[in-house]
Design a protein around this motif. Structure first.
Motif, PDB file in Angstrom:
ATOM      1  N   CYS A  29       4.703  -3.116  -3.139  1.00 41.93           N
ATOM      2  CA  CYS A  29       4.164  -1.878  -3.675  1.00 41.93           C
ATOM      3  C   CYS A  29       5.216  -0.781  -3.573  1.00 41.93           C
ATOM      4  O   CYS A  29       5.832  -0.611  -2.526  1.00 41.93           O
ATOM      5  CB  CYS A  29       2.913  -1.471  -2.901  1.00 41.93           C
ATOM      6  N   ASN A  76       4.758   2.333  -3.391  1.00 42.41           N
ATOM      7  CA  ASN A  76       4.305   3.440  -2.532  1.00 42.41           C
ATOM      8  C   ASN A  76       4.139   3.022  -1.082  1.00 42.41           C
ATOM      9  O   ASN A  76       4.199   3.849  -0.186  1.00 42.41           O
ATOM     10  CB  ASN A  76       2.953   3.969  -3.003  1.00 42.41           C
ATOM     11  N   CYS A  77       3.859   1.750  -0.883  1.00 35.15           N
ATOM     12  CA  CYS A  77       3.505   1.288   0.455  1.00 35.15           C
ATOM     13  C   CYS A  77       4.404   0.106   0.793  1.00 35.15           C
ATOM     14  O   CYS A  77       4.844  -0.624  -0.066  1.00 35.15           O
ATOM     15  CB  CYS A  77       2.056   0.824   0.509  1.00 35.15           C
ATOM     16  N   CYS A 133      -2.024  -3.607  -4.827  1.00 37.17           N
ATOM     17  CA  CYS A 133      -1.793  -3.164  -3.458  1.00 37.17           C
ATOM     18  C   CYS A 133      -3.147  -2.885  -2.809  1.00 37.17           C
ATOM     19  O   CYS A 133      -3.959  -2.150  -3.354  1.00 37.17           O
ATOM     20  CB  CYS A 133      -0.958  -1.895  -3.443  1.00 37.17           C
ATOM     21  N   CYS A 193      -3.165   1.225  -1.486  1.00 32.80           N
ATOM     22  CA  CYS A 193      -3.284   2.410  -2.341  1.00 32.80           C
ATOM     23  C   CYS A 193      -3.879   2.103  -3.704  1.00 32.80           C
ATOM     24  O   CYS A 193      -4.134   3.000  -4.492  1.00 32.80           O
ATOM     25  CB  CYS A 193      -1.929   3.084  -2.509  1.00 32.80           C
ATOM     26  N   TYR A 229      -2.428   0.537  -6.171  1.00 31.81           N
ATOM     27  CA  TYR A 229      -1.420   0.345  -7.214  1.00 31.81           C
ATOM     28  C   TYR A 229      -1.541  -1.050  -7.831  1.00 31.81           C
ATOM     29  O   TYR A 229      -1.835  -2.022  -7.127  1.00 31.81           O
ATOM     30  CB  TYR A 229      -0.029   0.521  -6.585  1.00 31.81           C
TER      31      TYR A 229
HETATM   32 ZN    ZN Z   1       0.417   0.711  -2.294  1.00 35.89          ZN
END
Ligand code: ZN
Ligand code: ADP
Length: 722
Positions: free
Chosen positions: A440, A442-443, A458, A461, A463
Motif C-alpha cells: 500500500c 499509504n501504509c 489495503c 486504509c 486503498y
Molecule cells: Zn493503506
C-alpha cells in the motif's frame, strides 16, 4: 438553574464540564444523564448533562434543546465512565460514547426514528345518536369493545368508513411505540441438569460478589448452566448480562435463550441495524427486559439490580477494545459493575486465558469445573497430519487422510466443518521472477488479493488497485497468487467431491445483513454437507450431525509474532475440535500442520489444557510476560517520522526517570510502521505494580495535550503487541 454539560468533541482541552443556563421552558424536563444541544463557540453541539446546580456567578449561554425524554446515562453509568476514564487514561466523553448505541451517542447528524403503531380509540365526546352506516357502525362497535384497535384491522373492514369516522372526529388516533424486533414468548425448554452442572449452579447462586472461573470442556453444558443461573436470579427479580464473542453470537445462541426466556431477553450485536439497537437499548433502560445477551459493549446495558454477569469464552480477545479509546476490557467492567450491584461474575471457557487461571490459582477467582461432556459423550479423537511428510501426496490443500475422511462423512450422510485458519494471514500477490510484492502506498503493509473483484486492497486504509498480469517491477508475466482463500478451497473440494453441497462462511460472504444467520440455519437443516470457513466456524456452534472437523492449516496463527500466538492457536484448535461429535454420533478431528511437534498443537490433540497451561506459563515466566508481568503498550505517532522518534525517545527517558522496577522496551517501529502516511513508534512496559504509572502517564499526556503533531495512544493489558 444551571446545567453542567460534557460536549461531544473528543479533545483533551474541552473534555470537561461546561456550564449552561437552563431556560425556564426546559426546567421541568431537564435531568442529569440526558442529551441536550448547546451553543459552543460558533457551533451547535450535542452533549450530556452531568450535573444540575442552582446558581453560578457567570453570564451563561442557554441550552438550546433537550434531545431525549428518557435518561440516556443513569447514575451508575455516569460513575462507571469516570472509573474507566481513570483506568484507561482516555477522554471522559469517549468513555460515555462507547457505552451507547449509535442512536444515543451525543453526535449531530442522522437521527434514528422511533417507529410507531397506529391505534384508534373512540373519542370520549362522541354522541352515539349520530347516524352511521353499517360498516361505520361495525368499526365503532369493534373499537368500543376493545378500547383501541390497530389501524390494519380497521382498514380491512373499510378504509373509506375509517376515513369518515376520523373526519367526523368520532375516532381518535393513538400512537404506540413499535419495537423493530419482536420476540416470541418462551416455550420453556429446561433440561434436567447433571450432578456436575448442579454443583456449578449452586456454587454460583449461593454466593454474592464473587468472580468464578468455570473451566468446562466443549459440550460440557456450560450454556445450560448459564441459563439455569439466570433463571434463578430471574425468580428473585434480578437481571443478568451474558456476553458472548461477536463471532459466536449466532442466531443459534439467541434462539436458545429466547426459547427459554422469551421476550424477557434483549440482544445486542453487530448484526442489528442502528434502529434495532436503539429499540433494544430502550427496552433495556425502561426495565422491560431482565436478560441482555450481547457482544463486548453489551456490558454497559443499563439493567437494574443485576444478579449475575456471565462472560462466555472468557479468553476471547474480542472482549478487549483495542482499536479505539477507551481501550477497556469487558471483564474489568463486569467486575466493576458487580461491585455496584453486589452480584457475582461468571467467566466460562473450555480454554480459559492464562491470566484467569493464574488468578484462580491465587484464589482471586474461584475455580469451578465441568471436566466431562454431558451424558458421558467423549471428546472427539484428534489426529494430526504431518504436512512435511504428506506434502508429496497432497491433492491441492488436502492430504489424502483428510480427503478420505470428508468422503466417508459425506457418504454416511453426516456433516463436516472445515476451518481455514486465516488469523494473521492473507492472500497476497508476488512476482515469481523478481520477488516483487504489492504494498500500500499509504501504509506499510502488503495488499491482499480479493478474487471476487480482482483487486488488491489495503486492510488498513481501504486503498485498492486492479491486478494486472505483468509485474510492474520486472515486467515479466510471472505474478503469482500466494496464500489460500476459502474460495480456492471450495473450488478444490468441488473437484474432488462434485456432489457435495458446500457453504462458505467468511468475512466476504457474511458481510450482508442476515447472511450469517441464514447460512447457519441452512447448514443446521442439512441443506449443506460441508461448512467451510474462517475462525467464524470455530466457536459456539452446536450441530448434532457434525462428526468431522478438519483444520486445513493449523500453523498460520502460530507464526504471528505475538506472545499470545501459542495460546490463541491452542484455543482455536480446541474450540473448533469441540464442534465435532456433540450428540449421539462420535466425532473426529483432523489437523493438518507443518509443526506437529509444537506443544500448542500436540496438547490440543490430547485435549490437555492443563499441560498446555504449565508449559506456556514457564515460557511466560522466562520472557517476563503476562500473567507474571502486566504489559502496557504506548503508541506514539505522527506525520514527521524523525520528530516522532525523537519525542518517543524523550518519553522513554522520562519514563525511566520516574518509574522504578518497570521494564521499558523501545521505542521501536510498530509492527505496521506506516498507516495512511502516519508513522508509528511503540514503547512497551512490563511491570508488577501500577500505582505510579497512572500519574506519570497523565503528566506525559498533559505535556502533549496541545501538540497537534503527535498522538499518543495508551493500551493497558493489550490483547496483542504487534
Ligand atoms: Zn493503506
Ligand atoms: P457448552 O456450552 O459447554 O459447549 P452446551 O450447554 O452447549 O455446552 O451443551 C452441549 C449440548 O448438550 C447441547 O446440545 C445441550 O443442549 C446439551 N445439554 C447440556 N446440558 C444437558 C443436560 N443436563 N441434559 C441433556 N442435554 C444437555
Amino acid at each position: 438553574m444551571i446545567a453542567g454539560v460534557l460536549v461531544e468533541i473528543a479533545n483533551k482541552s474541552v473534555d470537561k464540564v461546561f456550564d449552561y443556563h437552563v431556560p425556564s421552558s426546559l426546567e421541568n424536563d431537564i435531568k442529569v444523564g440526558i442529551r441536550v444541544s448547546v451553543p459552543f463557540g460558533k457551533m451547535v453541539l450535542e452533549g450530556f448533562v452531568l450535573e444540575l446546580k442552582d446558581s453560578s456567578s457567570l453570564e451563561l449561554k442557554d441550552i438550546i434543546e433537550i434531545i431525549d425524554s428518557d435518561i440516556v446515562l443513569n447514575k451508575e453509568l455516569l460513575e462507571l465512565g469516570k472509573t474507566i476514564q481513570k483506568r484507561t487514561l482516555s477522554l471522559l466523553i469517549s468513555c460515555y460514547q462507547v457505552m451507547l448505541p449509535k442512536a444515543l451517542k451525543a453526535r449531530r447528524g442522522k437521527e434514528i426514528s422511533i417507529k410507531y403503531d397506529i391505534y384508534y380509540a373512540l373519542n370520549p365526546d362522541y354522541q352515539s345518536e349520530l347516524l352511521l352506516n353499517a360498516l361505520q357502525q361495525q368499526i365503532v362497535d369493534l373499537v368500543k369493545q376493545n378500547k383501541s384497535v390497530h389501524k390494519k384491522e380497521l382498514l380491512s373492514i373499510s378504509s373509506s368508513s375509517l376515513k369518515t369516522l376520523l373526519k367526523k372526529n368520532i375516532l381518535i388516533e393513538e400512537k404506540r411505540e413499535h419495537y423493530r424486533i419482536q420476540y416470541q414468548t418462551n416455550s420453556i425448554e429446561k433440561k434436567e441438569l447433571t450432578d456436575d452442572q448442579k454443583k456449578v449452579v449452586s456454587a454460583v447462586t449461593n454466593s454474592s460478589n464473587q468472580t468464578f472461573l468455570l473451566y468446562g470442556v466443549t459440550g460440557s453444558g456450560k450454556t445450560e448452566v448459564y441459563m439455569e443461573i439466570i433463571d434463578y436470579y430471574l425468580s428473585l427479580g434480578r437481571s443478568s448480562i451474558v456476553l458472548v464473542p461477536e463471532i459466536s453470537l449466532t442466531p443459534q445462541m439467541i434462539e436458545r435463550f429466547q426459547r427459554r426466556f422469551g421476550n424477557q431477553i434483549a440482544a445486542l450485536h453487530s448484526g442489528l441495524s442502528d434502529g434495532e439497537k436503539y429499540d433494544e437499548w430502550r427496552r433495556i433502560s425502561r426495565g422491560e427486559v431482565s436478560i441482555v445477551i450481547g457482544a463486548r459493549s453489551a456490558i454497559f446495558a443499563p439493567l437494574q439490580n443485576l444478579g449475575i454477569i456471565i462472560l462466555d469464552e472468557e479468553h476471547s480477545d474480542s472482549y478487549k477494545q483495542s482499536d479505539a479509546n477507551p481501550r477497556y476490557h469487558a471483564r474489568d467492567v463486569a467486575i466493576l459493575r458487580s461491585e455496584t450491584h453486589h452480584c457475582s461474575v461468571l467467566l466460562g471457557s473450555a480454554t480459559p486465558s492464562l491470566e484467569s487461571v493464574a488468578r484462580a490459582q491465587e484464589g482471586v477467582y474461584q475455580l469451578l469445573e465441568l471436566p466431562n461432556r454431558v451424558n458421558g459423550r467423549s471428546l472427539p479423537q484428534v489426529s494430526i497430519v504431518d504436512m512435511n511428510e504428506s506434502f508429496k501426496k497432497m491433492r491441492g490443500h488436502f492430504s489424502l487422510e483428510l480427503l478420505e475422511a470428508i468422503k466417508t462423512c459425506f457418504h454416511n450422510h453426516e456433516q463436516c466443518i472445515l476451518l481455514l485458519n486465516r488469523r494473521g494471514y492473507a492472500s497476497f500477490v508476488t512476482c515469481k521472477n523478481c520477488g516483487f510484492t504489492f504494498k500500500c502506498p499509504n501504509c506499510d503493509i502488503t495488499l491482499t488479493y480479493h478474487k471476487s473483484s480482482n483487486t488488491l486492497r489495503c486492510h488498513y486504509c481501504g486503498y485498492g488497485e486492479r491486478v494486472y498480469k505483468e509485474c510492474p517491477h520486472c515486467h515479466e508475466k510471472s505474478l503469482n497468487n500466494l496464500g489460500i482463500g476459502t474460495q480456492r478451497i471450495e473450488e478444490e473440494l468441488k473437484e474432488y467431491l462434485p456432489d457435495s453441497r458446500i457453504v462458505r462462511m467468511d468475512y466476504d460472504t457474511t458481510s450482508k445483513k442476515g447472511m450469517h444467520e441464514k447460512m447457519i440455519e441452512s447448514f443446521k437443516n442439512y441443506e449443506y454437507d460441508i461448512l467451510l470457513g474462517t475462525q467464524m466456524v470455530a466457536k459456539g456452534l452446536d450441530f448434532s450431525n457434525v462428526t468431522l472437523v478438519g483444520v486445513i492449516n493449523a500453523d498460520t496463527s502460530l507464526n504471528i509474532p505475538d506472545f499470545r500466538s501459542s495460546e490463541n492457536t491452542f484455543a482455536l484448535l480446541s474450540q473448533v475440535a469441540g464442534r465435532s461429535g456433540r450428540s449421539e454420533k462420535e466425532g473426529k478431528v483432523i489437523i493438518q500442520t507443518f509443526n506437529p511437534d509444537h506443544y500448542a498443537i500436540s496438547y490440543a490433540k490430547e485435549h490437555d489444557y492443563l499441560s498446555f497451561y504449565k508449559k506456556e506459563m514457564e515460557i511466560r515466566k522466562h520472557l517476563k510476560y503476562p500473567p507474571y508481568y502486566y504489559l502496557c503498550y504506548l503508541r506514539i505517532s505522527g506525520k514527521d517520522a524523525s520528530y516522532i522518534f525523537s519525542e518517543a525517545l524523550k518519553i522513554k527517558r522520562s519514563l525511566e526517570r520516574n518509574l522504578e522496577a518497570v521494564i521499558i522496551l523501545g521505542p521501536s517501529n510498530a509492527m505496521v510502521f506506516k498507516v495512511n502516511q502516519i508513522y508509528r513508534y511503540q514503547i512497551l512496559l512490563k511491570y508488577k505494580k501500577d500505582e505510579e504509572l497512572y500519574s506519570v502517564f497523565s503528566k506525559i499526556l498533559e505535556h502533549y495535550q496541545t501538540n497537534q503533531k503527535i498522538r499518543i495512544d495508551i493500551d493497558f493489558n493489550p490483547s496483542q503487541v504487534l
